[in-house]
Motif scaffolding. Structure first.
Motif, PDB file in Angstrom:
ATOM      1  N   LEU A 255       3.121   1.619   6.841  1.00  0.00           N
ATOM      2  CA  LEU A 255       2.520   0.763   5.974  1.00  0.00           C
ATOM      3  C   LEU A 255       3.166  -0.438   5.766  1.00  0.00           C
ATOM      4  O   LEU A 255       2.872  -1.433   5.225  1.00  0.00           O
ATOM      5  CB  LEU A 255       2.668   1.704   4.629  1.00  0.00           C
ATOM      6  CG  LEU A 255       1.639   2.657   4.547  1.00  0.00           C
ATOM      7  CD1 LEU A 255       1.832   3.393   3.104  1.00  0.00           C
ATOM      8  CD2 LEU A 255       0.219   2.301   4.526  1.00  0.00           C
ATOM      9  N   PRO A 258       1.736  -3.285   8.721  1.00  0.00           N
ATOM     10  CA  PRO A 258       0.222  -3.115   9.111  1.00  0.00           C
ATOM     11  C   PRO A 258      -0.415  -4.082  10.267  1.00  0.00           C
ATOM     12  O   PRO A 258       0.370  -4.919  10.641  1.00  0.00           O
ATOM     13  CB  PRO A 258      -0.562  -3.772   7.716  1.00  0.00           C
ATOM     14  CG  PRO A 258       0.570  -4.722   7.036  1.00  0.00           C
ATOM     15  CD  PRO A 258       2.031  -4.287   7.692  1.00  0.00           C
ATOM     16  N   LEU A 260      -2.459  -0.168   9.648  1.00  0.00           N
ATOM     17  CA  LEU A 260      -2.264   1.215  10.366  1.00  0.00           C
ATOM     18  C   LEU A 260      -2.880   1.324  11.801  1.00  0.00           C
ATOM     19  O   LEU A 260      -3.964   0.954  12.207  1.00  0.00           O
ATOM     20  CB  LEU A 260      -3.042   2.047   9.511  1.00  0.00           C
ATOM     21  CG  LEU A 260      -2.445   2.213   7.991  1.00  0.00           C
ATOM     22  CD1 LEU A 260      -3.439   3.188   7.259  1.00  0.00           C
ATOM     23  CD2 LEU A 260      -0.822   2.766   8.090  1.00  0.00           C
ATOM     24  N   ARG A 275      -5.480   4.019   3.518  1.00  0.00           N
ATOM     25  CA  ARG A 275      -4.040   3.508   3.184  1.00  0.00           C
ATOM     26  C   ARG A 275      -3.934   3.657   1.886  1.00  0.00           C
ATOM     27  O   ARG A 275      -2.654   3.767   1.233  1.00  0.00           O
ATOM     28  CB  ARG A 275      -4.216   1.988   3.577  1.00  0.00           C
ATOM     29  CG  ARG A 275      -3.118   1.013   3.012  1.00  0.00           C
ATOM     30  CD  ARG A 275      -2.983  -0.029   3.931  1.00  0.00           C
ATOM     31  NE  ARG A 275      -4.227  -1.034   3.970  1.00  0.00           N
ATOM     32  CZ  ARG A 275      -4.856  -1.625   3.102  1.00  0.00           C
ATOM     33  NH1 ARG A 275      -4.004  -2.058   2.149  1.00  0.00           N
ATOM     34  NH2 ARG A 275      -6.151  -2.232   3.385  1.00  0.00           N
TER      35      ARG A 275
END
Length: 520
Positions: A255, A258, A260, A275
């Motif tokens: 996280l 970024p 993901l 997220r």
């Protein structure tokens, strides 16, 4: 085995000597890759004969040797992932700790990611992997310190090629074998002497994220809010069962950096959903495996986790505000202020620099603490490591008035706040106000999420587990509901903003719920 490896071949009336396991693996890996590239179905009999005997020379075979031997078996039957899972688990029956059995599962998780099998079959196998992870996670933590303190062999990078050759297509072998972690985690794995415990955390994170993505893929016609509740419950329950700091840290770093690594599995909208679920699960719950002696002593072992958690808390707040969800933003603010993160960071900084050099955050908010830590980094403390430039960018683009907004909303927002009451040992929900207010749902946490958190218990040794797994005399984690305009809460934050921390080494903790009820 520093003196070398002697492998006996009774049927041949001879024996082979290898200076070290590393030299054996390097030579075998080179020969294996050459054989596979030269013929689609090479004869691997000699490899099997050699490594089956190598493994018998160890009471607890090294991870690298097991990986190579299992790769030979998988090459003959690439579709039989369940048999490979059973084979890998059989080799770790004698391992007293959790890290090595978990680390061995990396090839299985990778093959599940790349597999073209029907989704239902993949889901069943991923569930089997997660069940095995849960079993391994229950092993004593003491064994992990003693048995898995070792490091991966320097030839580990070459060994990765053995398992990635089928899906490499000129890509980096580490990207193939570890497809569901970020570049930062892969760089750590590429370092010579990477710890087995870190590899285990990566494997657990990948299996967890793969199952989460499959859950999102497998629903149709379910309202998004309901789906988010269900995923949140599952994520919180899984994290509390795994109790793995390395796994938790890997999720946080995904996280922090970024996007993901799920773009090949999910749409952009579904990635946002995942997220948001991770924000809730990683920020709003106080997990017992992140508390304890390390926090009291404020050593450096938890610093990367707490700093990353601080960073994503600010990201989550800004994300919620951008969506117009002020109640959700307030829940993240309150989760930070009532957690042990401010206390830990203050104590850690005091140990490193001394109280005279510290200064104080202007408020007990994520943004204020980040600015304070950046200032400490400028003074010579290493806080963020290679993430320092990214943290500075976050602060530069953040609203300069956020600290004022935090204080203002703490005094005037109608949003309900909640936090985990770590002092209480009674189960229940407490509300401030009249009966009408008690009937209003918490804006910052729906009932499903509260049920998930309430299902976690504090056992006698301080480990929170799912409710059905806890002991009968365990105390339930309690959520306490407060109105933001309560004078006790408002006075605490206003005094914190005006006076800073109570001392150079500690952050004053908020009042307990009993104290708040007395002053209400």
């Amino acid at each position: 085995m520093a003196a070398g490896i002697l492998v006996d071949f009774p049927s041949m009336g001879s024996a082979c000597f290898f200076p070290s396991l590393e030299s054996l693996l390097r030579d075998s890996t080179s020969r294996f890759l050459a054989a596979v590239s030269a013929a689609p179905d090479p004869d691997l009999t000699n490899f099997r004969s050699l490594f089956s005997r190598v493994l018998t020379t160890y009471p607890d075979p090294p991870l690298e040797a097991v990986w190579f031997f299992s790769a030979l078996t998988f090459h003959d039957a690439p579709d039989d992932l369940r048999s490979i899972l059973h084979l890998l688990s059989a080799f770790t029956a004698s391992s007293p700790a959790a890290a090595k059995p978990l680390a061995l599962l990396a090839p299985v998780v990778s093959e599940l990611f790349h597999s073209a099998k029907p989704r239902r079959e993949i889901e069943a196998l991923v569930e089997a992997v997660l069940s095995y992870i849960s079993i391994c996670s229950s092993r004593p933590a003491g064994g992990e310190v003693n048995a898995d303190a070792g490091r991966l062999l320097p030839g580990f990078g070459e060994l990765v090629k053995v398992w990635s050759v089928r899906n490499s297509k000129d890509r980096c072998p580490f990207q193939v074998l570890f497809p569901l972690v970020g570049d930062e985690a892969r760089r750590e794995l590429m370092k010579d002497g990477c710890s087995v415990t870190f590899l285990a955390g990566v494997v657990v994170a990948e299996a967890f994220l793969l199952r989460l993505c499959l859950k999102v893929q497998g629903v149709a016609g379910v309202p998004r809010s309901e789906l988010q509740k269900e995923l949140r419950i599952w994520a919180v329950s899984s994290i509390s069962v795994f109790q793995n700091q390395q796994f938790f840290g890997v999720l946080l770093n995904m996280l922090v950096n970024p996007p993901l690594p799920v773009y090949s599995l999910l749409s952009a909208d579904d990635e946002i959903l995942v997220r948001d679920v991770l924000y809730d699960a990683l920020i709003l719950v106080d997990y017992s495996f992140l508390n304890g002696a390390e926090v009291d002593q404020a050593d450096s072992s938890l610093l990367p986790i707490f700093v990353s958690r601080l960073v994503i808390t600010l990201d989550a707040i800004n994300d919620a505000r951008a969506k117009g969800d002020q109640g959700r933003a307030m829940s993240f603010i309150n989760a930070f202020s009532t957690s042990n993160i401010p206390v830990y960071l203050a104590r850690w900084a005091a140990r490193q620099a001394g109280t005279d050099q510290l200064g104080k955050p202007i408020a007990i908010t994520p943004q204020a603490f980040l600015k304070w830590l950046v200032d400490l980094e400028d003074k010579g403390l290493t806080v963020f490591g290679e993430n320092c430039s990214r943290i500075r960018e976050r602060l530069m683009h953040d609203d300069a008035k956020n600290d004022y907004h935090y204080q203002s909303r703490m005094g005037h927002s109608d949003a309900d706040l909640f936090f985990i009451d770590k002092q209480s040992h009674q189960e229940g929900m407490h509300t401030e106000g009249g009966e009408d207010e008690e009937a209003v749902e918490m804006e910052t946490a729906d009932n499903a999420f509260m049920a998930a958190a309430q299902s976690m218990k504090v056992t006698a040794n301080g480990i929170r587990k799912r409710k059905e797994c806890g002991s009968e005399d365990a105390a339930v984690v309690k959520f306490v509901k407060y109105k933001a305009e309560d004078s006790s809460v408002k006075d605490y934050f206003l005094s914190a903003a005006t006076n800073g921390m109570s001392s150079g080494s500690e952050v004053e903790n908020p009042q307990s719920d009993d104290e708040m009820e007395e002053t209400a």
